[in-house]
Design an enzyme around this catalytic site. Structure first.
Site, PDB file in Angstrom:
ATOM      1  N   LYS A 153       0.834  -1.200   0.000  1.00 16.87           N
ATOM      2  CA  LYS A 153       0.000   0.000   0.000  1.00 16.87           C
ATOM      3  C   LYS A 153       0.877   1.262   0.000  1.00 16.87           C
ATOM      4  O   LYS A 153       0.669   2.180  -0.783  1.00 16.87           O
ATOM      5  CB  LYS A 153      -0.926   0.014   1.221  1.00 16.87           C
ATOM      6  CG  LYS A 153      -1.916   1.165   1.193  1.00 16.87           C
ATOM      7  CD  LYS A 153      -2.651   1.324   2.499  1.00 16.87           C
ATOM      8  CE  LYS A 153      -1.841   2.166   3.460  1.00 16.87           C
ATOM      9  NZ  LYS A 153      -2.539   2.488   4.707  1.00 16.87           N
ATOM     10  N   ASP A 172      -6.562   0.827   0.787  1.00 14.46           N
ATOM     11  CA  ASP A 172      -6.595   1.111   2.221  1.00 14.46           C
ATOM     12  C   ASP A 172      -7.968   0.687   2.749  1.00 14.46           C
ATOM     13  O   ASP A 172      -8.742   0.040   2.037  1.00 14.46           O
ATOM     14  CB  ASP A 172      -6.299   2.599   2.489  1.00 14.46           C
ATOM     15  CG  ASP A 172      -7.489   3.479   2.134  1.00 14.46           C
ATOM     16  OD1 ASP A 172      -8.401   3.007   1.397  1.00 14.46           O
ATOM     17  OD2 ASP A 172      -7.541   4.625   2.600  1.00 14.46           O
TER      18      ASP A 172
END
Ligand code: SF4
Length: 247
Positions: A153, A172
């Protein structure tokens, strides 16, 4: 926020999605949830509702964005933005940060929570970038994943926002929740969700899609009691979590 879908125009019209072989998925409503026409409509409405969506973490370069993203775990972007100016005033480069002691870094970032682990990550990242990458945050996913504190991420945030490289899609908590509500994935593991999204969303939308969905998650499609009556995606959403439905 009242998010309204704008009528299609030449300006906002998006290229036809040309997904790789994506599995056709029928929802309870009988719709093909990943049909290119539906994906394009979702992308069009998000782009119209959030034309200025971008990363909320303040940064001047890839190094600052990497550190800010590490600090943003379990912390609001607003809090991170309060901490980073002084942190980067004291330690403006990876090399300067690499020479800082852990207690010194901890003292600067304490208010972001989990500060011991975050300080270790930031210090480790600074050292690796200084020693292995000549002080420059690398530009490939494989290299970024060797940096302490940078999982997929974080790497996607840095590549997409700082370098404008679409290597993947940031997944996320907001992207995870909303893409599941929209039936774009059935998975719960962020890595699998990212792979699903990469199959159905055209690559030239990967970076902006995350920015828009994160904003949508903060303003409208919130975790508890999503504001469906104000949602630009309401007519294409069949989520059982909906708090209001026109169909
Ligand atoms: S209709 Fe409701 S659940 Fe669906 S995307 Fe919009 S806010 Fe989220």
């Amino acid at each position: 926020m009242k998010a309204k879908a704008a009528a299609p125009s030449k300006k906002t019209a998006l290229k036809k999605a040309a997904p790789k072989k994506s599995p056709a998925k029928k929802s309870a409503s009988g719709n093909n949830d990943v049909a290119p026409a539906r994906i394009n409509e979702i992308l069009r409405r998000l782009a119209a509702a959030y034309p200025k969506a971008t990363c909320a973490l303040h940064h001047r370069n890839a190094w600052e964005l990497l550190v800010a993203t590490i600090l943003s775990a379990q912390c609001t972007d607003a809090r991170v933005n309060m901490v980073t100016p002084e942190l980067f005033r004291k330690y403006p480069t990876p090399e300067a940060m690499a020479h800082a002691s852990l207690p010194a870094i901890e003292a600067e970032i304490k208010s972001t929570g989990f500060y011991r682990n975050k300080a270790k990550s930031i210090s480790g990242a600074a050292k690796r970038i200084t020693e292995v990458f000549h002080g420059q945050v690398p530009r490939t996913m494989d290299e970024l994943l060797t940096i302490p504190g940078a999982a997929r991420k974080t790497a996607n945030v840095v590549l997409g926002t700082a370098y404008h490289i679409a290597a993947g899609i940031v997944v996320d908590t907001h992207v995870l929740r909303i893409t599941r509500r929209l039936d774009l994935t059935k998975n719960t593991d962020p890595k699998k969700v990212e792979q699903d999204l990469m199959q159905i969303i055209p690559q030239d939308h990967w970076i902006q899609f995350s920015h828009e969905v994160i904003l949508h998650g903060r303003q409208v499609c919130i975790a508890r009691k999503p504001r469906c009556a104000d949602c630009t995606l309401e007519t294409v959403c069949h989520s059982p979590d909906k708090t209001w439905s026109s169909h």
